[in-house]
Design a protein around this motif. Structure first.
Motif, PDB file in Angstrom:
ATOM      1  N   ARG A 117       2.071   0.799   3.688  1.00 17.62           N
ATOM      2  CA  ARG A 117       2.311   2.067   3.001  1.00 17.62           C
ATOM      3  C   ARG A 117       1.210   2.242   1.956  1.00 17.62           C
ATOM      4  N   ILE A 118       0.538   3.382   2.000  1.00 19.99           N
ATOM      5  CA  ILE A 118      -0.606   3.657   1.127  1.00 19.99           C
ATOM      6  C   ILE A 118      -0.242   4.841   0.248  1.00 19.99           C
ATOM      7  N   THR A 119      -0.219   4.639  -1.061  1.00 16.04           N
ATOM      8  CA  THR A 119       0.216   5.689  -1.976  1.00 16.04           C
ATOM      9  C   THR A 119      -0.753   5.807  -3.151  1.00 16.04           C
ATOM     10  N   GLY A 120      -0.719   6.972  -3.787  1.00 16.45           N
ATOM     11  CA  GLY A 120      -1.521   7.177  -4.985  1.00 16.45           C
ATOM     12  C   GLY A 120      -2.355   8.434  -4.904  1.00 16.45           C
ATOM     13  N   PRO A 121      -2.791   8.941  -6.053  1.00 22.29           N
ATOM     14  CA  PRO A 121      -3.546  10.205  -6.088  1.00 22.29           C
ATOM     15  C   PRO A 121      -4.889  10.151  -5.376  1.00 22.29           C
ATOM     16  N   ASP A 179     -12.305   1.270  -7.596  1.00 18.72           N
ATOM     17  CA  ASP A 179     -11.400   1.523  -8.726  1.00 18.72           C
ATOM     18  C   ASP A 179     -10.515   2.725  -8.455  1.00 18.72           C
ATOM     19  N   TYR A 180     -10.262   3.011  -7.173  1.00 18.38           N
ATOM     20  CA  TYR A 180      -9.379   4.113  -6.820  1.00 18.38           C
ATOM     21  C   TYR A 180      -7.953   3.849  -7.314  1.00 18.38           C
ATOM     22  N   ASP A 181      -7.267   4.926  -7.671  1.00 20.68           N
ATOM     23  CA  ASP A 181      -5.866   4.834  -8.085  1.00 20.68           C
ATOM     24  C   ASP A 181      -5.002   4.890  -6.820  1.00 20.68           C
ATOM     25  N   VAL A 182      -4.866   3.753  -6.183  1.00 22.62           N
ATOM     26  CA  VAL A 182      -4.171   3.641  -4.901  1.00 22.62           C
ATOM     27  C   VAL A 182      -3.401   2.331  -4.878  1.00 22.62           C
ATOM     28  N   LYS A 183      -2.243   2.358  -4.216  1.00 24.04           N
ATOM     29  CA  LYS A 183      -1.478   1.132  -3.986  1.00 24.04           C
ATOM     30  C   LYS A 183      -1.279   0.974  -2.478  1.00 24.04           C
ATOM     31  N   VAL A 184      -1.526  -0.239  -1.971  1.00 23.13           N
ATOM     32  CA  VAL A 184      -1.336  -0.547  -0.545  1.00 23.13           C
ATOM     33  C   VAL A 184      -0.353  -1.710  -0.452  1.00 23.13           C
ATOM     34  N   GLU A 185       0.776  -1.474   0.219  1.00 21.51           N
ATOM     35  CA  GLU A 185       1.823  -2.477   0.303  1.00 21.51           C
ATOM     36  C   GLU A 185       2.285  -2.650   1.747  1.00 21.51           C
ATOM     37  N   ARG A 186       2.597  -3.880   2.111  1.00 25.76           N
ATOM     38  CA  ARG A 186       3.205  -4.139   3.407  1.00 25.76           C
ATOM     39  C   ARG A 186       4.587  -3.511   3.459  1.00 25.76           C
TER      40      ARG A 186
END
Length: 427
Positions: A51-55, A121-128
């Motif tokens: 799941r990839i989230t963030g602006p 330095d992107y404002d992104v979160k990547v989670e399994r």
């Protein structure tokens, strides 16, 4: 087996089965007919999901994806392809946009996204994440899913878009995709709901001739419908020195018994990069869009403008194939065993293809189509020898061992007519 990516001579026992379930449920001949005359249910829940989230998620994904992400609408999916600086495929998978700042990526590509994010330095979160993926495909699939879900709007689903369904009291998504080259859906949702959904579909599907798809028949639909597959038709471009840190990160995330690839066949590549493939070679040139900068753009601009090799199907001569089996009933050396309907051990079985004395292509995914009663393979072949009807020779065997020269005819890819985009209101 010759040069291998793995230190093991063969994949561990049960490696292929562990991904797709048991080998057969009825038998592989019957199951391979299911997506032509009825429908099947198959389990692809072994695929990794991220799941990839963030602006900055959309911008970051564009940096490492050959596809255009302009006008990427909510509920839409894309076959996202990631390449190295030489335009060779690292990973690929299905990317779906679920929100303005929320995406789900199925397949190995999520690891590459996580690796790339660590250099920015992107404002992104990547989670399994932990989702199931159940494929329901074939001419009866729409009627079956309508019955089991009570949905009245499933037929409005556009190709490569998701719709919402409720099955066995579980809310889930249905991606209209069709990996068998037929009308089909991938049902996706939290893993805890998987068994309830599976059982409900199987029970409702009896009326529609549903079959459970076993591991023997699973990849035949990829062959007939031309869906080149990682570690089967190409080796991920992660074995160069500049990819060492990523390769270590990626392999550490895999199950302890698995490796990224196993290689066999008559083609004797001098370097591991000889088994890499570009999106153009794999038949995915239409996915490449130059409306943005991405890793590998320069190489792919040149290749797309003047391709050297393209993807085709090869139809192997039946008499020559039969002699491979007949050799096992003669004294002396025999040709390597040709498993039916295809090799089950997880190899990239790469066989050289010649015209006269010239190497003109590499055959992969060799498999028997019971529907066509033919031995087929995919083939990355020189453009000069890619016209359907061209005669070539496939060499079945291993370097330094007995090899059978098998006559083959170049054919279109996909070989089976593509019915994925058929009008659902006529189904």
């Amino acid at each position: 087996m010759k040069y291998t990516v793995s230190s093991m001579r063969t994949p561990p026992e049960g490696y292929a089965w562990s991904r797709f379930g048991q080998p057969e449920y009825t038998d592989w001949l019957d199951e391979s007919m299911s997506w032509k005359d009825a429908c099947y249910i198959g389990d692809w829940s072994f695929l990794w999901q991220h799941r990839i989230t963030g602006p900055d998620a959309l911008t970051m994904l564009g940096d490492i994806t050959v596809n255009t992400l302009a006008n990427f609408a909510l509920g839409q999916s894309k076959h996202a392809i990631h390449t190295n600086q030489d335009g060779k495929v690292i990973h690929e998978g299905i990317l779906t946009r679920f929100g303005d700042e929320e995406f789900m990526l199925h397949g190995r590509g999520g690891f590459w996204v996580r690796n790339y994010l660590g250099t920015t330095d992107y404002d992104v979160k990547v989670e399994r994440d932990d989702w199931f993926i159940l494929q329901v495909s074939g001419p009866n699939s729409v009627k079956l899913l309508e019955k089991v879900s009570g949905s009245s709007n499933l037929r409005e689903t556009k190709f490569m878009w998701v719709n919402s369904l409720k099955i066995a009291d579980h809310e889930l998504y249905a991606l209209r995709q069709g990996m068998a080259g037929e009308i089909g859906f991938e049902l996706q949702g939290p893993m805890a709901a998987k068994q309830d959904v599976y059982d409900a579909i199987l029970e409702a599907g009896q009326e529609f001739g549903i079959r459970k798809l076993g591991a023997r028949a699973t990849m035949i639909n990829h062959l007939e419908a031309c869906f080149p597959t990682i570690a089967t038709d190409y080796i991920p471009a992660i074995f160069d020195e500049d990819m060492k840190s990523y390769r270590e990160f990626f392999t550490s995330s895999m199950p302890s018994f698995a490796q990224p690839a196993y290689i066999a066949g008559s083609y004797d590549g001098a370097e591991i990069s000889d088994y890499y493939r570009s999106p153009v070679e794999l038949g995915w040139a239409r996915n490449i869009n130059f409306d943005h900068d991405f890793l590998g753009r320069e190489a792919l601009e040149a290749e797309k403008a003047a391709p050297r090799r393209v993807m085709r199907t090869l139809v192997w001569n039946g008499n020559d194939v039969a002699d491979v089996f007949a050799s096992m009933f003669r004294p002396g050396e025999h040709y390597p065993f040709m498993d039916m309907p295809r090799d089950q051990r997880g190899f990239m079985w790469a066989d050289k293809v010649t015209a006269g004395d010239d190497l003109v292509g590499i055959a992969t995914s060799r498999g028997y189509s019971y529907y066509y009663r033919q031995m087929l393979s995919l083939c990355t072949v020189d453009v000069a020898h890619s016209e359907p009807g061209t005669q070539v020779t496939v060499h079945w065997g291993e370097p330094g061992g007995p090899q059978k020269a098998i006559r083959a005819t170049v054919a279109a890819a996909p070989y089976k007519p593509d019915r994925r985009r058929a009008d659902l209101h006529q189904a």
